[in-house]
Design a protein around this motif. Structure first.
Motif, PDB file in Angstrom:
ATOM      1  N   LEU A   9     -42.299 -12.416  13.905  1.00 42.84           N
ATOM      2  CA  LEU A   9     -41.834 -11.057  13.631  1.00 42.84           C
ATOM      3  C   LEU A   9     -42.503 -10.471  12.394  1.00 42.84           C
ATOM      4  O   LEU A   9     -41.846 -10.018  11.462  1.00 42.84           O
ATOM      5  N   SER A  36     -35.894 -16.085   7.089  1.00 45.84           N
ATOM      6  CA  SER A  36     -34.456 -15.831   7.154  1.00 45.84           C
ATOM      7  C   SER A  36     -34.161 -14.368   6.841  1.00 45.84           C
ATOM      8  O   SER A  36     -33.203 -13.789   7.335  1.00 45.84           O
ATOM      9  N   LEU A  37     -35.035 -13.761   6.047  1.00 47.25           N
ATOM     10  CA  LEU A  37     -34.870 -12.340   5.700  1.00 47.25           C
ATOM     11  C   LEU A  37     -34.901 -11.478   6.958  1.00 47.25           C
ATOM     12  O   LEU A  37     -34.024 -10.652   7.196  1.00 47.25           O
ATOM     13  N   VAL A  38     -35.939 -11.701   7.781  1.00 49.07           N
ATOM     14  CA  VAL A  38     -36.104 -10.894   8.987  1.00 49.07           C
ATOM     15  C   VAL A  38     -34.998 -11.210   9.999  1.00 49.07           C
ATOM     16  O   VAL A  38     -34.408 -10.306  10.593  1.00 49.07           O
ATOM     17  N   SER A  40     -31.998 -12.305   9.481  1.00 48.16           N
ATOM     18  CA  SER A  40     -30.669 -11.809   9.124  1.00 48.16           C
ATOM     19  C   SER A  40     -30.568 -10.305   9.375  1.00 48.16           C
ATOM     20  O   SER A  40     -29.478  -9.809   9.668  1.00 48.16           O
ATOM     21  N   ALA A  41     -31.696  -9.589   9.298  1.00 44.48           N
ATOM     22  CA  ALA A  41     -31.663  -8.167   9.659  1.00 44.48           C
ATOM     23  C   ALA A  41     -31.319  -8.016  11.141  1.00 44.48           C
ATOM     24  O   ALA A  41     -30.521  -7.154  11.527  1.00 44.48           O
ATOM     25  N   PHE A  42     -31.903  -8.866  11.980  1.00 48.66           N
ATOM     26  CA  PHE A  42     -31.581  -8.810  13.413  1.00 48.66           C
ATOM     27  C   PHE A  42     -30.117  -9.177  13.656  1.00 48.66           C
ATOM     28  O   PHE A  42     -29.446  -8.557  14.474  1.00 48.66           O
ATOM     29  N   PHE A  45     -27.972  -6.074  12.448  1.00 53.17           N
ATOM     30  CA  PHE A  45     -28.070  -4.747  13.053  1.00 53.17           C
ATOM     31  C   PHE A  45     -28.338  -4.730  14.551  1.00 53.17           C
ATOM     32  O   PHE A  45     -28.341  -3.671  15.158  1.00 53.17           O
ATOM     33  N   SER A  46     -28.649  -5.874  15.161  1.00 56.11           N
ATOM     34  CA  SER A  46     -28.960  -5.814  16.593  1.00 56.11           C
ATOM     35  C   SER A  46     -28.124  -6.819  17.371  1.00 56.11           C
ATOM     36  O   SER A  46     -27.458  -7.677  16.800  1.00 56.11           O
TER      37      SER A  46
END
Lengths: 341, 291
Positions: A9, A36-38, A40-42, A45-46
């Motif tokens: 990603l 883990s940053l990316v 946790s955004a998923f 929010f998704s």
């Protein structure tokens, strides 16, 4: 509906995720990354399921396809795992780090009969499509010369960075930028079989090349020039162009326009003697969802439709991606010979 | 909103029809004074809104506006953030975490007092707010009644179906900047549905609208249906379809849709600005809006 997942990603992976996410023919089942940053955004929010281990994802999720957009060095093991499980695979460019690994993957995908595609998205830009079609009609007569160019502002200062600054991991302008141009030359004009006078130049980077210049000879004997530089900040973004000269005229093509010069009119093509310009506004491939350019959606539409309709793909097969890797390897070998000779 | 919004693509070598023309523009607008000169010409012709990206050079234009407060007292800027190529090139070079480190003001580890990135993992909204504030800094003291997110980001969020992010953006722009949030998109019908789904009603949406359907994803029919039937505040851009249409036929087409409130266009010469502005005033008849 077919089920797909994205592995990796970064910039391209997020772009693919958004495009696949918007495709009503696809259920985007999961995404996978080590950040883990990316992830946790998923999660926050998704609704898309997240994995940090691709093997686990491939084992647990029933998938029709995967899109792989990891750093190049991970392409081989991940593509292999997907193919072994019978999953149709889209892999970002460049395809493989070594020809040996690439050949193994091409043999495997052909044996399995799965849909396979590499992300050389320029083939989904209307102007380059039209360039390819015109050359195939023989409108230029005998070809005499070509120039393949790409310039852009990726590395414009002296400082270290990510895997893209490591040659052993597929970093550098040759793998990242020049691969696009080599692939265009290969599919539109002819396959390069010989290179000479190659210059791999570091300008700001340490350890990798920022510019690639070479003379190429194609399988039909046509020769031409490769000129690529990703440290040129006079370009706002990557700008790729192909010029082809023949005994009957000349074609100059980039992502926005195709300029045609003919010594004699070609009425069957509706082309006058002298200059004609065709614009992307007339040539763009229509898409249902747009992100950063029609070509990014069009290439994934093509991949998804190839799976659904069980079509044999014409554009961007693994074999074509592998051929570009072979040319890259040839250029690197030649540049080493230059140094020692 | 004014009927005529003056854009900035021509200043920053953005030309959707020709890379060659875009280079000529880069040469012509090398100097900030050349940009200001064209803006002044637009103002003389009665244009009062400049819709522009948060490009580094816009900061210089803003300095000029602040230095001449009387002259630009009524002048409005509609910022469009972020200038995406800045971040896209940085992500290629530095990765996502490296890019955040580079562009979040101050040190991420001190910004998020405890735990740095670990904390950041749980507070994306705070990160978004910090990035918005960083982009908005250059407009301090200038009227910015509408603040847009660029299409690359809008359409990315749209495709990822992270619609709650729109809601957070919307709320923050209203609260912190007392401004109306705006959205630029290449996927207008899908975006309007998404915004409505998280309770954002009657949004300002700027999208390509032209009679040949250029960059109107999903096709011209659904765009026309939404322009006729749905509740939102449309701004038309790419109305000339990157030069494929003549100005008169292009703007006349927009007159078919009374809902269109404004037209965004950019031009470099006074005669082109005047021609386009006059056509917009003549053909665009937006229906009165309650606020």
């Amino acid at each position: 509906m077919i089920r797909g997942a994205i592995i990796g990603l970064g910039k391209m992976g997020l772009s693919h995720t958004a495009i696949i996410g918007a495709n009503p023919k696809v259920k985007l089942a999961a995404v996978c990354d080590t950040s883990s940053l990316v992830l946790s955004a998923f999660k926050k929010f998704s609704q898309i399921k997240t994995y940090s281990d691709y093997s686990k994802m491939l084992d647990e999720e029933p998938l029709d396809f995967v899109v792989i957009a990891t750093p190049t060095k991970f392409h081989y093991p991940i593509v292999k795992s997907a193919l072994e499980r019978g999953i149709h695979t889209f892999c970002e460019k460049p395809f493989s780090l070594t020809v040996k690994e690439g050949e193994e993957l091409v043999a495997l995908v052909n044996q399995k009969g799965l849909v396979n595609q590499v992300g050389y998205h320029n083939h989904f830009i209307g102007t380059f499509r039209e360039l390819r079609r015109l050359i195939q009609t023989g409108i230029l007569g005998e070809l005499t010369h070509f120039t393949g160019e790409a310039y852009g502002p990726v590395v414009t200062r002296e400082k270290g960075g990510t895997w893209r600054s490591k040659p052993e991991e597929g970093g550098g302008c040759l793998y990242d930028y020049a691969s696009h141009v080599l692939n265009l030359i290969q599919e539109i004009i002819g396959r390069p079989v010989k290179s000479s006078g190659i210059l791999l130049k570091s300008i700001y980077s340490k350890g990798v090349d920022d510019a690639v210049y070479a003379l190429l000879t194609l399988n039909d004997g046509t020769s031409g020039v490769l000129s690529v530089n990703w440290s040129d900040e006079t370009y706002r973004k990557m700008s790729t162009s192909i010029t082809v000269m023949g005994k009957k005229g000349k074609l100059i093509c980039d992502a926005t326009e195709l300029k045609i010069y003919l010594k004699e009119a070609a009425p069957h093509e509706g082309l006058d003697k002298g200059w004609t310009t065709k614009y992307i506004t007339d040539l763009a491939i229509p898409v249902d969802f747009y992100l950063r350019g029609e070509e990014y959606s069009a290439q994934l539409d093509y991949f998804v439709d190839s799976i659904i309709n069980r079509n044999k793909a014409e554009y961007n097969t693994f074999e074509q991606g592998l051929y570009t890797d072979k040319v890259i390897e040839m250029l690197i070998d030649n540049s080493k010979n230059n140094h020692h000779g | 909103m004014d009927k005529v919004l003056f854009g900035d693509n021509q200043f920053f070598a953005v030309n959707h029809a020709s890379d060659e023309k875009s280079r000529a523009q880069a040469i012509r607008f090398k100097d900030d004074r050349a940009i200001i000169q064209v803006l002044d010409q637009a103002i003389d012709l009665g244009i009062n809104t400049f819709m522009c990206t948060t490009h580094d050079r816009i900061a210089n234009v803003c300095d000029h506006l602040r230095a001449n407060p009387a002259k630009y007292a009524d002048f409005l800027i509609y910022p469009c953030m972020p200038y995406a190529h800045k971040y896209a090139n940085a992500v290629t070079e530095l990765g996502i975490a490296g890019t955040i480190k580079q562009y979040v003001p101050g040190n991420v580890f001190s910004t998020f007092a405890k735990g740095g990135f670990a904390f950041l993992n749980k507070d994306f909204i705070k990160l978004m707010e910090l990035l918005i504030d960083a982009e908005m800094k250059m407009f301090k003291g200038i009227q910015t009644p509408v603040i847009f997110i660029q299409n690359v980001l809008v359409d990315m969020i749209l495709g990822l179906k992270m619609f709650e992010v729109f809601k957070e953006y919307d709320a923050y722009i209203r609260k912190k900047y007392q401004a109306e949030p705006g959205y630029i998109t290449m996927n207008m019908p899908a975006l309007l549905d998404a915004l409505n789904s998280v309770g954002i009603e009657n949004p300002i949406i700027c999208s390509s609208i032209n009679k040949i359907g250029f960059r109107m994803s999903g096709g011209i029919e659904i765009y026309e249906k939404y322009l006729n039937e749905k509740e939102f505040r449309p701004i038309a851009m790419q109305v000339l379809a990157a030069g494929a249409l003549r100005p008169k036929e292009a703007i006349e087409y927009l007159g078919n849709f009374p809902k269109i409130e404004s037209v965004l266009f950019g031009a470099s010469s006074q005669s082109h600005i005047k021609e386009t502005k006059d056509l917009i005033e003549k053909y665009l008849c937006p229906i009165a809006v309650a606020d």
